[in-house]
Design a protein around this motif. Sequence first.
Motif, PDB file in Angstrom:
ATOM      1  N   UNK A 131       0.838  -1.197   0.000  1.00 27.89           N
ATOM      2  CA  UNK A 131       0.000   0.000   0.000  1.00 27.89           C
ATOM      3  C   UNK A 131       0.875   1.250   0.000  1.00 27.89           C
ATOM      4  N   UNK A 132       1.867   1.280   0.878  1.00 29.68           N
ATOM      5  CA  UNK A 132       2.776   2.437   0.944  1.00 29.68           C
ATOM      6  C   UNK A 132       3.508   2.592  -0.389  1.00 29.68           C
ATOM      7  N   UNK A 133       3.975   1.473  -0.952  1.00 38.56           N
ATOM      8  CA  UNK A 133       4.666   1.517  -2.238  1.00 38.56           C
ATOM      9  C   UNK A 133       3.791   2.144  -3.315  1.00 38.56           C
ATOM     10  N   UNK A 134       2.548   1.661  -3.445  1.00 32.11           N
ATOM     11  CA  UNK A 134       1.688   2.136  -4.527  1.00 32.11           C
ATOM     12  C   UNK A 134       1.225   3.568  -4.309  1.00 32.11           C
ATOM     13  N   UNK A 135       0.979   3.967  -3.068  1.00 24.31           N
ATOM     14  CA  UNK A 135       0.627   5.370  -2.811  1.00 24.31           C
ATOM     15  C   UNK A 135       1.804   6.263  -3.191  1.00 24.31           C
ATOM     16  N   UNK A 136       2.995   5.901  -2.719  1.00 26.36           N
ATOM     17  CA  UNK A 136       4.195   6.677  -3.049  1.00 26.36           C
ATOM     18  C   UNK A 136       4.420   6.718  -4.551  1.00 26.36           C
ATOM     19  N   UNK A 137       4.283   5.563  -5.212  1.00 28.41           N
ATOM     20  CA  UNK A 137       4.496   5.484  -6.649  1.00 28.41           C
ATOM     21  C   UNK A 137       3.520   6.376  -7.409  1.00 28.41           C
ATOM     22  N   UNK A 171       7.695  -2.262 -13.575  1.00 27.95           N
ATOM     23  CA  UNK A 171       8.659  -2.556 -12.505  1.00 27.95           C
ATOM     24  C   UNK A 171       7.939  -2.681 -11.161  1.00 27.95           C
ATOM     25  N   UNK A 172       6.990  -1.798 -10.899  1.00 27.74           N
ATOM     26  CA  UNK A 172       6.241  -1.861  -9.640  1.00 27.74           C
ATOM     27  C   UNK A 172       5.405  -3.135  -9.556  1.00 27.74           C
ATOM     28  N   UNK A 173       4.838  -3.558 -10.674  1.00 23.04           N
ATOM     29  CA  UNK A 173       4.052  -4.802 -10.691  1.00 23.04           C
ATOM     30  C   UNK A 173       4.960  -6.002 -10.431  1.00 23.04           C
ATOM     31  N   UNK A 174       6.128  -6.023 -11.065  1.00 20.06           N
ATOM     32  CA  UNK A 174       7.078  -7.118 -10.837  1.00 20.06           C
ATOM     33  C   UNK A 174       7.497  -7.143  -9.365  1.00 20.06           C
ATOM     34  N   UNK A 175       7.783  -5.990  -8.793  1.00 22.12           N
ATOM     35  CA  UNK A 175       8.157  -5.932  -7.382  1.00 22.12           C
ATOM     36  C   UNK A 175       7.015  -6.437  -6.498  1.00 22.12           C
ATOM     37  N   UNK A 177       4.642  -8.573  -7.327  1.00 24.31           N
ATOM     38  CA  UNK A 177       4.547 -10.023  -7.473  1.00 24.31           C
ATOM     39  C   UNK A 177       5.677 -10.727  -6.715  1.00 24.31           C
ATOM     40  N   UNK A 178       6.851 -10.137  -6.722  1.00 21.23           N
ATOM     41  CA  UNK A 178       7.983 -10.690  -5.970  1.00 21.23           C
ATOM     42  C   UNK A 178       7.665 -10.739  -4.473  1.00 21.23           C
ATOM     43  N   UNK A 179       7.012  -9.689  -3.971  1.00 23.45           N
ATOM     44  CA  UNK A 179       6.676  -9.627  -2.539  1.00 23.45           C
ATOM     45  C   UNK A 179       5.643 -10.682  -2.139  1.00 23.45           C
ATOM     46  N   UNK A 180       4.718 -11.026  -3.031  1.00 24.37           N
ATOM     47  CA  UNK A 180       3.653 -11.967  -2.663  1.00 24.37           C
ATOM     48  C   UNK A 180       3.896 -13.387  -3.181  1.00 24.37           C
ATOM     49  N   UNK A 181       4.885 -13.567  -4.037  1.00 20.36           N
ATOM     50  CA  UNK A 181       5.114 -14.855  -4.686  1.00 20.36           C
ATOM     51  C   UNK A 181       5.258 -16.011  -3.701  1.00 20.36           C
ATOM     52  N   UNK A 182       6.024 -15.811  -2.644  1.00 16.99           N
ATOM     53  CA  UNK A 182       6.271 -16.925  -1.716  1.00 16.99           C
ATOM     54  C   UNK A 182       5.019 -17.346  -0.935  1.00 16.99           C
ATOM     55  N   UNK A 183       3.989 -16.533  -0.986  1.00 17.23           N
ATOM     56  CA  UNK A 183       2.747 -16.865  -0.296  1.00 17.23           C
ATOM     57  C   UNK A 183       1.720 -17.538  -1.205  1.00 17.23           C
ATOM     58  N   UNK A 184       2.046 -17.629  -2.496  1.00 19.84           N
ATOM     59  CA  UNK A 184       1.133 -18.248  -3.452  1.00 19.84           C
ATOM     60  C   UNK A 184       1.319 -19.757  -3.441  1.00 19.84           C
TER      61      UNK A 184
END
Length: 188
Positions: A131-137, A171-175, A177-184
């Motif tokens: 959330x912080x990432x996307x608001x900042x972005x 780049x933000x989408x890839x990041x 997905x990287x953050x949530x990948x291990x939980x999938x």
Amino acid sequence: MALLFEYLPLILFFVVYKAVDIFWATGVLIIAAIVQLVYYKVSTGKIETRHWIFAGIAVVLGGMTLAFHDEQFIQWKVSIIYALLGLSILFGKLLFKTNLVEKALMGLFSSVQKEQEVEINIPNAIFNQLLVLWVFLFLSIAVLNLYVAFNYSLDTWVNFKVFGLMGITFIAIVFTMFKVYKFLPEEQ
């Protein structure tokens, strides 16, 4: 195909700008945004709020660009949309205690959950970081767009709008997905 149609107004804007000029491109953008609304209404029976907002801003600021023969109005469009997105996510969390990034991601993952009959458990801390990432972005893009629009040539701004913003968003989408990948869930 749906993704291509989603970006069709932007693609047409770019092509017509390169072939003719900003004013023709703006007219095509307005028409494409309206056609997109009609298509969504006919094909799905409804028009999502974001499509109304994007089309409304395109029509108003595009109309002002054409009426006053001043490209600055259409250049504001990107900043207004991204600022609205960033503020919507921020105020969703602050005022309504809703993490819109979490809702969007879980909506994307819902088909995976149904297909594999598993539950996806992503910690709230990860969703809050995103959330912080996307608001900042989004807020940064709103400011960066104005900087490019008013400090560089119109050609540079159009290229930034089409390719720079797509690159930043990718780049933000890839990041994300990287953050949530291990939980999938792992594929069967």
